[in-house]
Motif scaffolding. Structure first.
Motif, mmCIF file in Angstrom:
data_model
loop_
_atom_site.group_PDB
_atom_site.id
_atom_site.type_symbol
_atom_site.label_atom_id
_atom_site.label_comp_id
_atom_site.label_asym_id
_atom_site.label_seq_id
_atom_site.Cartn_x
_atom_site.Cartn_y
_atom_site.Cartn_z
ATOM 1 N N TYR A 481 0.840 -1.211 0.000
ATOM 2 C CA TYR A 481 0.000 0.000 0.000
ATOM 3 C C TYR A 481 0.873 1.258 0.000
ATOM 4 C CZ TYR A 481 -2.937 3.734 1.884
ATOM 5 O OH TYR A 481 -3.572 4.936 2.093
ATOM 6 N N GLN A 482 1.946 1.238 0.828
ATOM 7 C CA GLN A 482 2.834 2.398 0.888
ATOM 8 C C GLN A 482 3.517 2.651 -0.449
ATOM 9 O OE1 GLN A 482 5.312 1.456 4.381
ATOM 10 N NE2 GLN A 482 4.465 3.253 5.375
ATOM 11 N N LYS A 485 0.997 4.100 -2.822
ATOM 12 C CA LYS A 485 0.724 5.497 -2.466
ATOM 13 C C LYS A 485 1.847 6.407 -2.948
ATOM 14 C CE LYS A 485 -1.055 8.081 1.502
ATOM 15 N NZ LYS A 485 -1.270 8.070 2.960
ATOM 16 N N ARG A 489 1.661 9.416 -5.717
ATOM 17 C CA ARG A 489 2.126 10.781 -5.400
ATOM 18 C C ARG A 489 3.079 11.286 -6.475
ATOM 19 N NH1 ARG A 489 4.207 9.794 -0.449
ATOM 20 N NH2 ARG A 489 2.435 9.543 0.892
#
Length: 493
Positions: A481-482, A485, A489
């Motif tokens: 997930y990180q 993300k 970004r």
């Protein structure tokens, strides 16, 4: 009024003197690689035979608390975990020392150890009988799920998921060396009797973190000039304390909960706490590079285990970890049987132990803060002399545990392995976690499946097991997930 009557004798000068001496001795023992808190308590149990119970037991508790804290000293200064519980402290403590912040790193470790120990001591004194009942709810399935959750931490600790998984699988494979936990058959020993019980953990740890670093430093000395480190201050800055407060409190409660569960120990608590601190941080990329919250998380957790591991020992007669198993012998030498009846028959002993735990934690903080300037003098020693000294301590510490030559082979083998892992970017932390949790996962999985007649649905049906399994899945998904993300970004930017 009765409680006060039992507390007052603990503040007698001779009792305070014995607790102080035990705590200071524990710090020294913990700081020397190979001389664990377990060894210190075991060696000094015979001395307590002629002592009054309050004197003898509190001296042993002082050694326990001091020994667990002392491990951080060599972890931070020379990348050599003094005890297995301080292995996670290496990740951020040693890089801080390399930046000239050894004093502040030791200061943070001391403060975190004090906070963790104090919180766990309060829990011990107020909720011991109630919390100890949680330990009874853990069976093979729950222990397996806990171990699996710990192994999933590898994904979060490793920047490279593939390399972390490879290091973890290698650790699990190495943990299989020795006797089969169910049948007792020898596995992967190649006929070497010294490996019949598997690789001894402390020599493996010394090799993995300490000897491997010696190889790295020798390589640096051959190829470039090594600068002398400057050391400044012993108190962390306000900013450091603000950043570390959450990790410190979280680690204290994680350590307290882990300590209540028999058979887990401070090593497991410190790794889980480190992972949770990193996961909750707004800057997880700083962990492993010399970040104060990393030190706060591990040291608060492993010291919280000291007091909370006494809960199942005193309330149920079940040792919380290896050291409390040895402490159980100290109780029996005094003619005391740990368990629910001890609370009714000898409340003076129970209250005395509670008060002694608080006092030992305070002494640990005082001795730790006063000794930081002395501890950091180690870094003033010329690099070549320090390197030779570390090698000598590696060999002495590894051999002294069992007086077994096979432990020296273990230490050297893991030292070479650790060197190449550093060289090629594989996580030593992942391997260490797997070595700790691999045997727990294997034995409890097999025992649980045997009792459930190989019915997986029945094996995973308990609420605690389901909770840990959900946490495991979340731990594995979180890094993905990180990464997603971060990529989103970058695209939007």
């Amino acid at each position: 009024m009765d409680v006060l009557q039992y507390i007052i004798p603990v503040f007698a000068p001779e009792v305070l003197w014995v607790i102080a001496l035990g705590t200071l001795g524990g710090i020294v023992i913990g700081a020397l690689p190979g001389l664990t808190a377990t060894m210190g308590v075991a060696l000094l149990i015979p001395l307590t035979f002629g002592m009054a119970p309050i004197l003898g037991l509190n001296m042993l508790i002082g050694i326990y608390i001091g020994g667990i804290y002392g491990g951080c000293i060599s972890s931070i200064l020379v990348r050599t975990p003094g005890t297995p519980s301080s292995a996670a402290t290496v990740l951020d403590g040693y890089p801080l020392a390399q930046k000239g912040m050894a004093g502040k790193a030791l200061g943070m470790a001391t403060i975190a150890s004090f906070v963790g120990g104090l919180i766990a001591a309060i829990v011990l004194a107020t909720l011991a009988p109630q919390l100890a009942s949680l330990a009874l709810a853990f069976g093979p399935a729950e222990y397996f799920a806990l171990a699996l959750f710990g192994l999933a931490i590898i994904a979060s600790l490793s920047g490279d998921l593939l390399k972390g998984a490879i290091a973890g699988m290698l650790g699990v494979l190495l943990s299989c060396v020795g006797a089969d936990p169910i049948s007792g058959a020898a596995r992967y020993t190649f006929g070497i009797t010294g490996f019949a019980s598997g690789f001894s953990f402390t020599p493996a740890l010394i090799g993995l973190f300490a000897l491997s670093e010696v190889f790295v430093q020798i390589e640096k000395m051959l190829n470039e000039r090594v600068e002398k480190l400057k050391i400044s201050g012993i108190w962390p800055s306000r900013k450091d304390l603000r950043e570390s407060t959450g990790a410190m409190l979280r680690g204290s409660f994680i350590g307290t909960i882990i300590g209540i569960v028999p058979g887990t120990g401070s090593g497991t608590a410190s790794w889980i706490s480190y992972n949770e601190a990193r996961r909750a941080s707004k800057t997880p990329e700083k962990f492993g590079t010399g970040h104060m919250p990393g030190v706060a998380a591990t040291e608060s957790a492993n010291n919280a285990v000291c007091a909370s591991a006494l809960i199942p020992l005193l309330a149920l007669g079940i040792p919380g970890d290896v050291v409390t198993a040895v402490l159980m012998g100290g109780l029996m030498i005094q003619g005391l049987a740990p368990g629910p009846m001890l609370f009714q028959e000898r409340p003076d002993i129970i209250v005395g132990i509670f008060a002694g735990t608080f006092i030992a934690t305070v002494f640990m903080f005082i001795f730790g803060m006063l000794g930081i300037r002395l501890f950091t003098k180690i870094l003033s020693v010329p690099k070549n002399i320090l390197t030779i000294s570390i090698v000598v301590f590696c060999f002495i510490g590894s051999y002294a545990i069992n007086l077994n030559v096979a432990d020296l082979y273990t230490m050297i083998g893991f030292g070479v392995l650790g060197y190449f892992m550093q060289k090629f970017g594989f996580s030593q932390a992942a391997l260490c976690i797997a070595l700790i949790l691999g045997p727990m996962a294997e034995s409890n999985l097999r025992l649980g499946l045997m009792s459930a007649n190989d019915n997986l649905a029945l094996f995973f049906s308990g609420p605690i097991t389901i909770t840990f399994m959900v946490l495991t899945v979340l731990s594995l998904l979180w890094p993905l997930y990180q990464n997603w993300k971060a990529r989103t970004r970058e695209r939007s930017a």
